[in-house]
Design a protein around this motif. Sequence first.
Motif, mmCIF file in Angstrom:
data_model
loop_
_atom_site.group_PDB
_atom_site.id
_atom_site.type_symbol
_atom_site.label_atom_id
_atom_site.label_comp_id
_atom_site.label_asym_id
_atom_site.label_seq_id
_atom_site.Cartn_x
_atom_site.Cartn_y
_atom_site.Cartn_z
ATOM 1 N N ALA A 41 33.732 6.621 -61.433
ATOM 2 C CA ALA A 41 34.561 5.378 -60.416
ATOM 3 C C ALA A 41 34.923 4.445 -60.988
ATOM 4 O O ALA A 41 35.494 3.956 -60.139
ATOM 5 C CB ALA A 41 32.667 4.722 -60.221
ATOM 6 N N ALA A 42 35.498 4.206 -62.507
ATOM 7 C CA ALA A 42 35.904 2.810 -63.119
ATOM 8 C C ALA A 42 37.553 3.904 -62.792
ATOM 9 O O ALA A 42 38.291 2.521 -62.641
ATOM 10 C CB ALA A 42 36.060 3.363 -64.815
ATOM 11 N N GLU A 43 37.937 4.882 -62.347
ATOM 12 C CA GLU A 43 39.122 5.203 -62.056
ATOM 13 C C GLU A 43 39.337 4.386 -60.493
ATOM 14 O O GLU A 43 40.368 4.600 -60.261
ATOM 15 C CB GLU A 43 39.464 6.841 -62.731
ATOM 16 C CG GLU A 43 39.098 7.292 -63.511
ATOM 17 C CD GLU A 43 40.688 6.593 -64.999
ATOM 18 O OE1 GLU A 43 41.254 6.608 -64.207
ATOM 19 O OE2 GLU A 43 40.270 6.791 -65.876
ATOM 20 N N LEU A 44 38.902 4.776 -59.936
ATOM 21 C CA LEU A 44 38.409 5.029 -58.053
ATOM 22 C C LEU A 44 38.745 3.161 -57.685
ATOM 23 O O LEU A 44 38.528 3.275 -56.794
ATOM 24 C CB LEU A 44 37.560 5.674 -57.783
ATOM 25 C CG LEU A 44 38.025 7.379 -57.612
ATOM 26 C CD1 LEU A 44 36.928 7.746 -56.972
ATOM 27 C CD2 LEU A 44 39.284 7.614 -56.770
ATOM 28 N N SER A 45 37.388 2.469 -58.913
ATOM 29 C CA SER A 45 37.580 1.325 -58.068
ATOM 30 C C SER A 45 38.160 0.113 -58.159
ATOM 31 O O SER A 45 38.231 -0.951 -57.126
ATOM 32 C CB SER A 45 36.561 0.844 -59.105
ATOM 33 O OG SER A 45 36.637 -0.115 -60.231
ATOM 34 N N GLY A 46 39.813 0.000 -58.382
ATOM 35 C CA GLY A 46 41.028 -0.084 -58.027
ATOM 36 C C GLY A 46 41.607 -0.211 -56.038
ATOM 37 O O GLY A 46 41.942 -1.028 -55.993
ATOM 38 N N ARG A 47 40.907 1.168 -56.183
ATOM 39 C CA ARG A 47 41.625 1.779 -54.989
ATOM 40 C C ARG A 47 39.744 0.926 -53.265
ATOM 41 O O ARG A 47 40.527 1.067 -52.347
ATOM 42 C CB ARG A 47 41.892 2.629 -54.700
ATOM 43 C CG ARG A 47 43.673 2.209 -55.160
ATOM 44 C CD ARG A 47 44.360 3.548 -55.153
ATOM 45 N NE ARG A 47 44.805 3.776 -53.728
ATOM 46 C CZ ARG A 47 45.644 5.220 -53.510
ATOM 47 N NH1 ARG A 47 45.736 5.723 -54.417
ATOM 48 N NH2 ARG A 47 45.168 5.124 -51.689
ATOM 49 N N PHE A 48 38.950 1.513 -53.857
ATOM 50 C CA PHE A 48 38.127 1.659 -53.031
ATOM 51 C C PHE A 48 36.726 0.781 -53.690
ATOM 52 O O PHE A 48 36.346 0.345 -54.927
ATOM 53 C CB PHE A 48 37.352 3.425 -53.302
ATOM 54 C CG PHE A 48 38.405 4.344 -52.975
ATOM 55 C CD1 PHE A 48 38.668 3.857 -51.384
ATOM 56 C CD2 PHE A 48 39.325 4.513 -53.870
ATOM 57 C CE1 PHE A 48 39.789 5.537 -51.483
ATOM 58 C CE2 PHE A 48 40.104 5.794 -53.221
ATOM 59 C CZ PHE A 48 40.641 5.998 -51.892
ATOM 60 N N ASP A 49 35.634 0.576 -52.937
ATOM 61 C CA ASP A 49 34.373 0.100 -52.786
ATOM 62 C C ASP A 49 33.272 1.159 -53.441
ATOM 63 O O ASP A 49 32.511 2.111 -52.607
ATOM 64 C CB ASP A 49 33.673 -0.350 -51.566
ATOM 65 C CG ASP A 49 32.182 -1.663 -51.901
ATOM 66 O OD1 ASP A 49 32.087 -0.768 -52.701
ATOM 67 O OD2 ASP A 49 31.721 -1.571 -51.216
ATOM 68 N N VAL A 50 32.899 2.041 -54.474
ATOM 69 C CA VAL A 50 32.661 2.905 -55.315
ATOM 70 C C VAL A 50 31.435 2.490 -55.551
ATOM 71 O O VAL A 50 30.813 1.613 -56.387
ATOM 72 C CB VAL A 50 33.539 3.631 -56.158
ATOM 73 C CG1 VAL A 50 33.085 5.637 -57.094
ATOM 74 C CG2 VAL A 50 34.876 3.216 -56.123
ATOM 75 N N THR A 51 30.255 3.416 -55.213
ATOM 76 C CA THR A 51 29.373 3.264 -55.375
ATOM 77 C C THR A 51 28.377 4.764 -55.795
ATOM 78 O O THR A 51 28.863 6.442 -55.652
ATOM 79 C CB THR A 51 27.694 3.813 -54.097
ATOM 80 O OG1 THR A 51 27.989 2.332 -53.889
ATOM 81 C CG2 THR A 51 26.428 3.331 -54.181
#
Length: 259
Positions: A41-51
């Motif tokens: 999630a930390a890796e993706l949170s720059g581009r997405f709203d991650v749950t």
Amino acid sequence: MEMTTVSRDGTRIAYERSGQGPAVVLVSGAMSTGATTAPLAAELSGRFDVTVYDRRGRGESGDTAPYAVEREIEDLSALIEALGGEASLYGMSSGGALVLRAAASGLPVRRVAVYEVPYAMDDAAVRAAAQYTERLAEALGQGRHGDAVELFLRHTGLGEEMIRGARQSPMWAGMESVAPSLAYDDAVLGDGRVPRSEIAAITVPLLVLAGAASDAWWHEAARAIAEAAPDGRYGTVDRQTHMVEPGVLAPVLAEFLAG
């Protein structure tokens, strides 16, 4: 920040949300909680709203008997509703089997990705899956949670020496505490075979990944899943095995999820 939503049967589902962009829900596999998928999630949170969330019977989420796979699909439905009514889904291992079934059920999902769903690809593997189901039910029915964890570790191919080491580790108590949820992951996988007719109902884009360094049967399963879907594609993640590194997986996922 931890938040909660309530599933259709009244079960409390705990989740954490980070980042901005299109909504993505990460679904963990067996013996894991939302914390397991937090590094991805930390890796993706720059581009997405991650749950990330604790599946029922784990972590901070509740549980309600009797279990049915449909209840876990309803949990995902409640999460998606809390996120605004639409999301993409990513599932790891047996969490991928849950994601496939959720997408096939018609939940409002935009894109779906899974990594190394452990389906049985030959008769011997199907027989082993059936034997595991029987022994797991027996151990859990008798309250032998430690034996259930051992069964799972053995079923995944862990050696006896490593299993003995795990029993002595500080993590063992936590593993025993989520042991009942092993039956949930087993139920999500059905009889162990690729559920081709169910996957055929997934109309959104589906990415099925396997680690480039993983055994051949993982790739065979991934291809079978992708081929069963109307818009399925198979891909590999360089140098990875089942214990995939979030920093290596994230760019592959992000490219697909961004659409």
